[in-house]
Scaffold this active site. Structure first.
Site, PDB file in Angstrom:
ATOM      1  N   ALA A   1       0.841  -1.203   0.000  1.00 62.95           N
ATOM      2  CA  ALA A   1       0.000   0.000   0.000  1.00 62.95           C
ATOM      3  C   ALA A   1       0.871   1.246   0.000  1.00 62.95           C
ATOM      4  CB  ALA A   1      -0.932   0.017   1.215  1.00 62.95           C
ATOM      5  N   ASP A   2       0.370   2.305  -0.618  1.00 67.51           N
ATOM      6  CA  ASP A   2       1.068   3.584  -0.600  1.00 67.51           C
ATOM      7  C   ASP A   2       0.035   4.714  -0.646  1.00 67.51           C
ATOM      8  OD1 ASP A   2       4.163   4.363  -0.970  1.00 67.51           O
ATOM      9  OD2 ASP A   2       2.886   5.938  -1.779  1.00 67.51           O
TER      10      ASP A   2
END
Length: 205
Positions: free
Chosen positions: A70-71
């Site tokens: 995730a970012d």
């Protein structure tokens, strides 16, 4: 099935723990490179970079795994704001955000891996955040706490930065760093949850 979170973020770890998922944390270590201008494309690619780094490191292992990358980025007037480089950069970011609305994008990549075979699924969530006007003194005092320095956009909605937030439209957890409800739905829809998945609300099969 093993689950791996490809992030060192304590906030993402807490959100996954909140839904009762058992997982291992193996942070991606390579430098993140933004390769797309559109924020939704950028965060999906960044999350893929993280998840794929771990998938490649674990290639050949015989245990089936789901790797979660995730970012998160903050976007104001079409410009992506990452983590501040220093305190003055943090001040500039907060100065631009205060009194305005901005958007927070989180990209998520789920990689199902067995030996050298990987299946990758990606999505993103978008949340609009409106910040109250914040005085220079308030901004300086907040930066002095150190909280903004590892946060996209130089604020943490789940921390002291919460006092600056007037309203949000969308998923709160997305602003924290992981749209965990969407992650759960994707895992469920792609058949990547355990046969019996226990949550705080009970048992979902």
């Amino acid at each position: 099935m093993n689950y791996i979170l490809a992030s060192a973020s304590p906030r993402r770890k807490e959100l996954l723990q909140q839904i009762g998922l058992s997982f291992e944390v193996i942070p991606a270590c390579k430098e993140e490179k933004i390769r797309f201008e559109k924020p939704e494309d950028a965060v999906m690619d960044l999350s893929w970079q993280k998840a794929m780094e771990i998938a490649e490191k674990r290639a050949g292992l015989d245990v089936p795994e789901v790797i979660i990358g995730a970012d998160t980025v903050v976007v104001l007037d079409g410009r992506i704001l990452g983590k501040p480089k220093d305190t003055e950069d943090a001040f500039c970011m907060l100065s631009r955000l205060q009194g305005n609305s901005h958007k927070v994008y989180t990209g998520v990549t789920l990689i199902r891996r067995k030996r050298d075979v990987c299946e990758s699924y990606g999505f993103y969530e978008e949340t609009e955040v409106t910040m109250y006007p914040v005085s220079e003194e308030e901004r300086r005092l907040y930066i002095a706490t150190g909280e903004p320095m590892d946060k996209a956009g130089a604020y943490g909605i789940q921390g002291r930065g919460a006092v600056f937030i007037q309203k949000i439209h969308g998923d709160y957890n997305n602003v924290v760093g992981l749209p965990v409800a969407s992650v759960y739905q994707e895992l469920k829809n792609k058949g990547m949850l355990p046969v019996a998945f226990h949550t705080q609300a009970g048992c979902v099969t």
